[in-house]
Write an enzyme that holds these catalytic residues in place. Sequence first.
Site, PDB file in Angstrom:
ATOM      1  N   TYR A   1      13.823  -4.631   8.377  1.00 27.93           N
ATOM      2  CA  TYR A   1      12.658  -4.352   7.526  1.00 27.93           C
ATOM      3  C   TYR A   1      11.372  -4.422   8.357  1.00 27.93           C
ATOM      4  CZ  TYR A   1       8.724  -5.226   4.453  1.00 27.93           C
ATOM      5  OH  TYR A   1       7.485  -5.163   3.871  1.00 27.93           O
TER       6      TYR A   1
ATOM      7  N   LYS B   1       8.330  -1.406   9.628  1.00 25.61           N
ATOM      8  CA  LYS B   1       6.857  -1.430   9.541  1.00 25.61           C
ATOM      9  C   LYS B   1       6.251  -1.160  10.916  1.00 25.61           C
ATOM     10  CE  LYS B   1       6.598  -2.179   5.165  1.00 25.61           C
ATOM     11  NZ  LYS B   1       6.265  -1.035   4.302  1.00 25.61           N
TER      12      LYS B   1
ATOM     13  N   GLY C   1       5.776  -0.112  -8.788  1.00 19.97           N
ATOM     14  CA  GLY C   1       6.148  -1.382  -8.160  1.00 19.97           C
ATOM     15  C   GLY C   1       5.046  -2.420  -8.298  1.00 19.97           C
TER      16      GLY C   1
ATOM     17  N   TYR D   1      -0.743  -6.477   5.233  1.00 24.20           N
ATOM     18  CA  TYR D   1      -0.880  -7.492   4.176  1.00 24.20           C
ATOM     19  C   TYR D   1      -0.376  -8.832   4.676  1.00 24.20           C
ATOM     20  CZ  TYR D   1      -0.044  -3.250   1.263  1.00 24.20           C
ATOM     21  OH  TYR D   1      -0.019  -2.006   0.709  1.00 24.20           O
TER      22      TYR D   1
ATOM     23  N   SER E   1       2.404  -4.830   7.276  1.00 21.52           N
ATOM     24  CA  SER E   1       2.640  -6.241   6.983  1.00 21.52           C
ATOM     25  C   SER E   1       2.258  -7.101   8.178  1.00 21.52           C
ATOM     26  CB  SER E   1       4.133  -6.410   6.677  1.00 21.52           C
ATOM     27  OG  SER E   1       4.470  -7.769   6.686  1.00 21.52           O
TER      28      SER E   1
ATOM     29  N   ASN F   1      13.335   0.046  -7.590  1.00 24.10           N
ATOM     30  CA  ASN F   1      13.002  -1.385  -7.650  1.00 24.10           C
ATOM     31  C   ASN F   1      11.850  -1.638  -8.625  1.00 24.10           C
ATOM     32  OD1 ASN F   1      13.623  -4.024  -6.776  1.00 24.10           O
ATOM     33  ND2 ASN F   1      11.785  -4.055  -5.502  1.00 24.10           N
TER      34      ASN F   1
END
Length: 340
Positions: free
Chosen positions: A149, A153, A11, A177, A124, A36
């Site tokens: 989503y 996390k 990825g 991130y 994230s 993906n």
Amino acid sequence: MAKILVTGGTGYIGSHTVVELHNAGYEVVIVDNLSNSHIKILTQLHAITGKWFDFQEIDLQEEKAVQDFADANPDVTGIIHFAASKAVGESVEKPLKYYKNNFYGLINLLTAFNRKLNFVFSSSCTVYGQPDSLPVTEAAPVKKAESPYGNTKQIAEEILAETAAVTPDLNIIALRYFNPVGAHETALIGELPNGVPANLVPFITQSAIGKRGPITVYGDDYETPDGSAIRDYIHVVDLAKAHVAAIKRLEEGKSELNYDVFNIGTGTGSSVLEIIAAFEKSTGETLDYKIGPRRAGDIVQIYGDVTKSNQELGWKAALDLNEMMRSAWEWEKYIKANPF
Ligand SMILES: NC(=O)c1ccc[n+]([C@@H]2O[C@H](COP(=O)([O-])OP(=O)(O)OC[C@H]3O[C@@H](n4cnc5c(N)ncnc54)[C@H](O)[C@@H]3O)[C@@H](O)[C@H]2O)c1
């Protein structure tokens, strides 16, 4: 040298991290189900590093396949776990796909690798929502997730913290991130968005190359200096290097905690209009953009306090906006000339 399993290693962020692990002298094995990403990334990685990496096509949702892999690879001492589904919009449409993929993969890995292990997790800055104060530190409260989503996390961080608390042999770092952009300096690897990019920089490069229409700036009436939304953009190569620093910290046993979190950004916010200007300046291209209404779910501004990662990981972002935009553009041109 230690052998590191990189899940999701074909990825976007994973492929750049494979290169940096290799540069740092690590042996790497990649696991990906190619849901993906593209198998040709292995050829690209070979072109960059001169190395054909060990690659296993495995779906981490399959418990037995993960256990068989763990048993066949007793020399893996560390895992960098990127493999997950990551499209915020799709997660709202298909929550179960996201809960299944992002949790089964994580749980199967932790169960199968029940041994002394260093583990780095892709989290994230979405866990912060719209922070109460900026720059946001790791101590800021986690806000209710805006999407399934984002929720995966947050819950994954809890799963990791709770598992680490009862597993002394397991040492974990979660990296939060900010906004990864850009591509490798060779332009041989980069982001391959699926469909219409929801993120600004891939939309900009696709618009500039003629694959998309004009760029929409979602809102110019926010409480920011130029009215557009602000994010902390981080070059993907800097982000990749943060993973190497995290693995090293775990190997050296420097942390007193066996579960820790770090912000990975530049510490500087840039507005949408500043990014558009930076792209035009660094590439010489003129962008076609228009101002549109605010987009539901978008926060106004976020940028990270990166003091902890600078001091404790010994890592600091080095590449500026100019290099982020230049490399993203070179990659877009490369992929147009050499479609996968
Ligand atoms: N790109 C971002 O903006 C961003 C921001 C914050 C966090 N993250 C997280 O970083 C990680 C990597 O993101 P990316 O941008 O490189 O995404 P990506 O989609 O390019 O990479 C993820 C890789 O995981 C693989 N994968 C997915 N499910 C799998 C499964 N069940 N088994 C095996 N392989 C599987 C995919 O094929 C893909 O190659 C993800 O966990 C993502 O949530 C990304």
